[in-house]
Scaffold this active site. Structure first.
Site, PDB file in Angstrom:
ATOM      1  N   PRO A 289      24.280   3.372 -15.097  1.00  0.00           N
ATOM      2  CA  PRO A 289      24.793   4.396 -14.176  1.00  0.00           C
ATOM      3  C   PRO A 289      26.027   5.139 -14.667  1.00  0.00           C
ATOM      4  O   PRO A 289      26.377   6.172 -14.101  1.00  0.00           O
ATOM      5  CB  PRO A 289      25.122   3.596 -12.913  1.00  0.00           C
ATOM      6  CG  PRO A 289      25.364   2.209 -13.392  1.00  0.00           C
ATOM      7  CD  PRO A 289      24.437   2.012 -14.555  1.00  0.00           C
ATOM      8  N   PHE A 290      26.689   4.618 -15.706  1.00  0.00           N
ATOM      9  CA  PHE A 290      27.884   5.288 -16.214  1.00  0.00           C
ATOM     10  C   PHE A 290      27.764   5.527 -17.716  1.00  0.00           C
ATOM     11  O   PHE A 290      28.696   5.302 -18.483  1.00  0.00           O
ATOM     12  CB  PHE A 290      29.147   4.479 -15.880  1.00  0.00           C
ATOM     13  CG  PHE A 290      29.348   4.310 -14.400  1.00  0.00           C
ATOM     14  CD1 PHE A 290      29.841   5.345 -13.629  1.00  0.00           C
ATOM     15  CD2 PHE A 290      28.994   3.128 -13.771  1.00  0.00           C
ATOM     16  CE1 PHE A 290      29.997   5.211 -12.262  1.00  0.00           C
ATOM     17  CE2 PHE A 290      29.150   2.976 -12.400  1.00  0.00           C
ATOM     18  CZ  PHE A 290      29.656   4.020 -11.648  1.00  0.00           C
ATOM     19  N   SER A 291      26.592   5.982 -18.112  1.00  0.00           N
ATOM     20  CA  SER A 291      26.349   6.302 -19.517  1.00  0.00           C
ATOM     21  C   SER A 291      27.106   7.563 -19.917  1.00  0.00           C
ATOM     22  O   SER A 291      27.361   8.438 -19.090  1.00  0.00           O
ATOM     23  CB  SER A 291      24.852   6.518 -19.765  1.00  0.00           C
ATOM     24  OG  SER A 291      24.145   5.320 -19.591  1.00  0.00           O
TER      25      SER A 291
ATOM     26  N   GLU B 210      29.522  -0.067 -15.487  1.00  0.00           N
ATOM     27  CA  GLU B 210      30.702  -0.362 -14.663  1.00  0.00           C
ATOM     28  C   GLU B 210      31.606   0.847 -14.423  1.00  0.00           C
ATOM     29  O   GLU B 210      31.971   1.560 -15.353  1.00  0.00           O
ATOM     30  CB  GLU B 210      31.525  -1.480 -15.310  1.00  0.00           C
ATOM     31  CG  GLU B 210      32.714  -1.934 -14.487  1.00  0.00           C
ATOM     32  CD  GLU B 210      33.415  -3.158 -15.055  1.00  0.00           C
ATOM     33  OE1 GLU B 210      34.430  -3.591 -14.475  1.00  0.00           O
ATOM     34  OE2 GLU B 210      32.954  -3.683 -16.089  1.00  0.00           O
TER      35      GLU B 210
ATOM     36  N   LYS C 249      31.994  -8.826 -13.034  1.00  0.00           N
ATOM     37  CA  LYS C 249      32.173 -10.125 -13.682  1.00  0.00           C
ATOM     38  C   LYS C 249      31.019 -10.988 -13.244  1.00  0.00           C
ATOM     39  O   LYS C 249      30.798 -11.208 -12.046  1.00  0.00           O
ATOM     40  CB  LYS C 249      33.503 -10.782 -13.281  1.00  0.00           C
ATOM     41  CG  LYS C 249      34.649 -10.416 -14.183  1.00  0.00           C
ATOM     42  CD  LYS C 249      34.532 -11.147 -15.504  1.00  0.00           C
ATOM     43  CE  LYS C 249      35.425 -10.502 -16.564  1.00  0.00           C
ATOM     44  NZ  LYS C 249      34.738  -9.443 -17.295  1.00  0.00           N
TER      45      LYS C 249
END
Length: 446
Positions: free
Chosen positions: A217-219, A235, A251
């Site tokens: 989702p955070f490429s 993340e 984590k």
């Protein structure tokens, strides 16, 4: 003021491929891709910035102060990264480990051209100097090839080296455990580097392969002249929207299985794993403390604790912490007060950073830093740079790093296996065969 034009797009995945291929002509390029993950905090399906009209590159000294001045003097779209070693600007710390990548500690640019994908629309935000380019650029994007021809200059047989080997990893992890058992810290993220020298890669093709494997989702695909970041991060580090600030530390990791029943069992086991939950909760407490430095009194809230989310290759335990800030809160101060992110350091944060600096064998640099953007209104969104390949085309140096959280209950063998699991996607895209390790120190045993 920027000119805004909106186009309706029939096939968003196809348009994204053509847009990225078109963007590679520029020496400054930032592409952020949500990969269609449904995130209630997300603002874009994809966000592209190219062609710097100004930029800020700096070392550690007064880096956040310089970024603050740059952001205030350019109340516009800004894209770039914060390297992990900006810890030395926040605290009285140092970094002396090996650095093969040689990225600046901080690099941001104000782009002439921004394209945001929202739903089935592409929003073009162009600076005044290039505002008449929008329609021609849109036509050029639609005309791009999507087969991404391979560059003839890439290395055919990439030889990956490990900065430390298994027995040395165990020795250093045990040393870290001794610090924990005598009370110097509770948790630390211990990382190791894999790298290749005298190597050329095709950054775009490598990113596309990594992204197809991970669909994170955070490429992001970041190019700043000869330096590249190919990132498949799951993340979020920190997001600001109006008066709301959101952090989503990860984590806790478990592998996926092809068999549905087995996969569900692995996910359930992670949800109930006391060690993994303890790791996550310790970092949540650290994030709450960091956010409280600038939050309105009583506004720090844990919205979700230890929720397990499934990605292409792993299950991850994610928590969500939010806070409210004043309307006029300086955005760079928010970043400085929470940097580096707790999930990549440990608790207490300063002690963890001091100790892991002595045990790790490489300078983290952009790895475990953050990539993201500021909007013209001063909002921002930054990821955590993990599951990433870094490449310096001038130095012909390729690097990817992985880590795991060491707590009192950690077993070095299991932590080492977790690192290899996290490294799997990067290895796959760089090598067509299983990982070939070449000793970087002949005294180390396999």
């Amino acid at each position: 003021m920027r000119r805004e034009v909106v186009f309706t797009i029939a096939d968003i995945p196809d348009f994204k491929n053509r847009l990225l291929q078109w963007a590679t002509q520029f020496r400054e390029l930032s592409w952020l891709d949500s990969n269609r993950h449904q995130d209630r905090f997300g603002a874009f399906e994809g966000l592209l910035a190219v062609d710097a009209q100004s930029e800020l590159r700096t070392g550690v000294t007064d880096a956040f102060k310089k970024l603050q001045a740059y952001q205030k003097s350019n109340p516009d779209w800004l894209f770039g990264y914060l390297s992990y070693d900006l810890k030395n600007d926040v605290e009285a710390l140092t970094s002396h480990n090996h650095d093969g990548l040689c990225f600046p500690e901080l690099h941001f640019f104000c782009p002439k051209k921004v394209v945001a994908i929202k739903g089935d629309q592409a929003w073009f935000y162009y600076a005044h100097a290039v505002q008449n380019d929008i329609e021609a650029d849109f036509d050029s994007i639609r005309a791009q090839r999507t087969d991404f021809p391979k560059k003839p200059t890439v290395s055919k047989d990439i030889r990956i080296k490990m900065r430390i080997f298994k027995d040395e990893y165990h020795r250093r992890a045990k040393q870290l455990l001794r610090h924990i058992h005598r009370g110097d810290l509770y948790e630390a993220n211990f990382c190791q580097e894999f790298y290749a020298e005298n190597t050329r890669i095709d950054p775009l093709r490598t990113y596309l392969k990594l992204n197809s494997i991970s669909k994170a989702p955070f490429s992001c695909f970041l190019r700043l002249n000869e330096r590249y970041l190919l990132c498949a991060s799951p993340e979020r580090y920190l997001k600001k929207h109006g008066q709301t600030v959101i952090s989503q530390p990860i984590k806790g990791t478990a592998k996926r299985a092809k068999d549905v029943a087995r996969d569900n069992a692995l996910k359930k086991a992670l949800e109930q794993d006391e060690k993994e939950r303890a790791e996550n909760i310790m970092i949540v407490d650290l994030v709450r403390n960091d956010l409280s430095k600038t939050a309105l009194s009583g506004s720090v809230t844990v919205e979700a604790l230890c929720e397990v989310t499934s990605f292409e290759q792993v299950h991850q335990m994610i928590s969500t912490v939010s806070a409210k800030v004043h309307n006029d809160q300086d955005p760079v101060t928010l970043l400085k007060n929470t940097f580096p992110m707790g999930s990549m350091t440990g608790a207490p944060k300063v002690s963890a950073m001091q100790i892991i600096e002595t045990l790790e064998s490489f300078k983290r640099g952009v790895y475990s830093g953050a990539v993201g953007y500021f909007t013209p209104s001063g909002d921002f969104d930054f990821n955590v740079v993990i599951r990433s390949i870094l490449y310096n085309d001038t130095n012909r140096y390729v690097s990817f790093s992985v880590g795991s959280a060491i707590t009192a209950k950690a077993v070095p063998e299991k932590e080492y296996e977790e690192c290899l699991l996290k490294a799997k996607a990067m290895r796959q895209v760089l090598e067509d065969t299983p990982l070939k390790t070449v000793r970087s120190d002949a005294s180390l045993n396999n």
